[in-house]
Design an enzyme around this catalytic site. Structure first.
Site, PDB file in Angstrom:
ATOM      1  N   ASP A  91      60.368  70.732   2.702  1.00  0.00           N
ATOM      2  CA  ASP A  91      59.988  72.323   2.765  1.00  0.00           C
ATOM      3  C   ASP A  91      59.716  72.479   4.293  1.00  0.00           C
ATOM      4  O   ASP A  91      59.862  71.672   5.195  1.00  0.00           O
ATOM      5  CB  ASP A  91      58.866  72.387   1.831  1.00  0.00           C
ATOM      6  CG  ASP A  91      57.537  72.011   2.372  1.00  0.00           C
ATOM      7  OD1 ASP A  91      57.538  71.329   3.570  1.00  0.00           O
ATOM      8  OD2 ASP A  91      56.537  72.207   1.597  1.00  0.00           O
ATOM      9  N   ASP A 265      60.454  70.949  -8.205  1.00  0.00           N
ATOM     10  CA  ASP A 265      59.400  70.102  -7.792  1.00  0.00           C
ATOM     11  C   ASP A 265      58.133  70.438  -7.985  1.00  0.00           C
ATOM     12  O   ASP A 265      58.204  71.839  -8.436  1.00  0.00           O
ATOM     13  CB  ASP A 265      59.709  70.187  -5.893  1.00  0.00           C
ATOM     14  CG  ASP A 265      58.705  71.396  -5.490  1.00  0.00           C
ATOM     15  OD1 ASP A 265      59.432  72.454  -5.369  1.00  0.00           O
ATOM     16  OD2 ASP A 265      57.555  71.294  -5.271  1.00  0.00           O
ATOM     17  N   CYS A 303      59.059  56.308 -24.885  1.00  0.00           N
ATOM     18  CA  CYS A 303      59.152  56.222 -23.470  1.00  0.00           C
ATOM     19  C   CYS A 303      59.561  54.752 -23.156  1.00  0.00           C
ATOM     20  O   CYS A 303      59.208  53.948 -23.395  1.00  0.00           O
ATOM     21  CB  CYS A 303      57.916  56.569 -22.678  1.00  0.00           C
ATOM     22  SG  CYS A 303      57.933  56.693 -20.948  1.00  0.00           S
ATOM     23  N   CYS A 305      58.688  53.570 -19.783  1.00  0.00           N
ATOM     24  CA  CYS A 305      58.084  53.060 -18.583  1.00  0.00           C
ATOM     25  C   CYS A 305      57.037  52.008 -19.107  1.00  0.00           C
ATOM     26  O   CYS A 305      56.908  51.727 -20.179  1.00  0.00           O
ATOM     27  CB  CYS A 305      57.325  54.239 -18.066  1.00  0.00           C
ATOM     28  SG  CYS A 305      55.567  54.428 -18.760  1.00  0.00           S
ATOM     29  N   CYS A 308      53.987  52.638 -21.262  1.00  0.00           N
ATOM     30  CA  CYS A 308      54.428  52.826 -22.443  1.00  0.00           C
ATOM     31  C   CYS A 308      54.803  51.472 -23.378  1.00  0.00           C
ATOM     32  O   CYS A 308      54.722  51.334 -24.618  1.00  0.00           O
ATOM     33  CB  CYS A 308      55.294  53.870 -22.910  1.00  0.00           C
ATOM     34  SG  CYS A 308      54.564  55.599 -22.374  1.00  0.00           S
ATOM     35  N   HIS A 334      54.352  56.939 -15.546  1.00  0.00           N
ATOM     36  CA  HIS A 334      54.645  57.356 -16.986  1.00  0.00           C
ATOM     37  C   HIS A 334      55.299  58.795 -16.791  1.00  0.00           C
ATOM     38  O   HIS A 334      56.282  59.145 -17.118  1.00  0.00           O
ATOM     39  CB  HIS A 334      53.797  57.299 -17.981  1.00  0.00           C
ATOM     40  CG  HIS A 334      53.952  58.172 -19.254  1.00  0.00           C
ATOM     41  ND1 HIS A 334      54.847  57.989 -20.344  1.00  0.00           N
ATOM     42  CD2 HIS A 334      53.358  59.665 -19.415  1.00  0.00           C
ATOM     43  CE1 HIS A 334      54.779  58.814 -20.826  1.00  0.00           C
ATOM     44  NE2 HIS A 334      54.125  59.872 -20.439  1.00  0.00           N
TER      45      HIS A 334
HETATM   46 ZN   LIG Z   1      55.941  56.065 -20.576  1.00  0.00          ZN
END
Ligand SMILES: [Zn+2]
Length: 372
Positions: A91, A265, A303, A305, A308, A334
């Site tokens: 930015d 963002d 999910c 990740c 999870c 996550h």
């Molecule tokens: Zn996750």
């Protein structure tokens, strides 16, 4: 490699696209995790890559004050410093000067302010902001603009928008073109449709590699934000990427993608990850809640990740209750994975021509009654 944006598929106003840069390609729509001071908080660079993120955002205000733009340049640039060879957007510093710095004074040519860290005096002009972003080696630089306060009268918003246009022209003059690098203009004009349209038209006249919509998510509400997008996006060129700054919740992102936005963002997924708030396919949960203490199930069964696939909700709850660092690390991982996969899912739906059905299914999922 030229800086380029290609539209792969469209669905209504929404686009699936490919952004090509000096530091590699980015599929859009895309979410850019915040790497405020040169790090995505609580994440290694490898972990950020694992979430699927391909572009991150650095904050000029923070980096110019600490460690300093010259020092970052001496380290070989931000990519090398933070082990992120992929694209980085920075930015202009203007937003944080207005929100964090002390004793700031705005004039026609820039803003003078005192660092919130040590009180030292600094000055940002359009040319200096662009120079700092060059020193940081930003793939995408942003023009310096004035963040119009909200609420503002139409006259205040017009004066502010016109100042930002002058600064946008000076930023363009100061920008040193390099292959694969780009400079984005920022549409301002508060919630006034005719000011937004005028700002967009004038910026397109100056000519930028991409166009951001700024000054939103400042308390105007989702309906007003979407109305601004409806007034702004039609005036932006189809062949350039569009970036909605500082937005937002998953619901905000879906609505903005449906209105033709390609890049986002927001502090939400990383900040929420550090404060036990999880964004999931079944809605938003606070993992400190006692109902998770004995929960042997995954946070989000859909999910991929590590939080999870390798842990249960009860463990995540325990980490936050015990104040362990791993809690914010896993939940940031996550949330960024959720945001990335949300964008990729929207992209696939645009390509498949079923964006509206997909969006409706996502929203229905958040209302699931048997949520953990
Ligand atoms: Zn996750």
């Amino acid at each position: 490699m030229d800086f380029a944006f290609h539209t792969v598929a469209v669905s209504g106003a929404a686009r699936a696209g490919l952004l090509e840069t000096a530091h590699g390609p980015v599929e859009t729509p895309t979410f850019m995790p915040l790497a405020t001071t040169g790090t995505v908080k609580a994440m290694t660079a490898d972990a950020v890559r694992e979430t699927g993120a391909r572009i991150v955002l650095g904050n000029t205000y923070h980096l110019m004050l600490r460690p300093g733009a010259e020092r970052v340049a001496a380290f070989g640039g931000l990519h090398r410093l933070m082990d992120w060879p992929g694209p980085i957007l920075t930015d202009s510093g203007g937003f944080q000067v207005m929100s964090l710095a002390k004793l700031r004074t705005l004039d026609r040519d820039g803003v003078t302010f005192q660092s919130h860290l040590d009180g030292s005096t600094h000055r940002l002009t359009p040319a200096r902001s662009v120079e700092i972003q060059h020193q940081l080696d930003a793939t995408i630089s942003m023009v310096l603009d004035e963040c119009t306060p909200f609420p503002a009268t139409e006259e205040e918003a017009r004066r502010s928008m016109e100042l930002s246009l002058r600064w946008a022209a000076r930023s363009k003059e100061a920008f040193r073109q390099r292959p694969g690098y780009g400079l984005f203009g920022i549409v301002q004009g508060s919630v006034f449709p005719e000011l937004r349209a005028a700002s967009a038209e004038a910026l397109v006249g100056i000519g930028f590699d991409g166009y951001a919509v700024g000054g939103l998510a400042v308390g105007e509400g989702q309906a007003a934000m979407f109305a601004v997008l409806d007034a702004t996006v039609p005036g932006l060129p189809g062949g350039a990427p569009r970036y909605l700054m500082g937005v937002g919740t998953p619901d905000d992102l879906i609505g903005a993608v449906q209105r033709g936005i390609d890049m986002f963002d927001c502090v939400i997924p990383t900040r929420a990850g550090r404060t036990a708030r999880a964004y999931t396919s079944r809605g938003v949960f606070n993992l400190r809640n006692a109902r998770f203490a004995d929960d042997v199930g995954p946070l989000d069964p859909t999910c991929r990740c590590p939080a999870c696939t390798r842990h249960c909700c009860g463990y995540l709850h325990h980490l936050f209750k015990a104040g362990e660092m791993l809690g914010p690390m896993l939940l940031t991982w996550h949330n960024l994975t959720y945001y990335h996969d949300l964008m990729q899912g929207l992209r696939a739906a645009i390509v498949a021509g079923r964006l509206d059905e997909h969006a409706a299914a996502l929203r229905a999922g958040w209302k699931t009654e048997d949520a953990p």
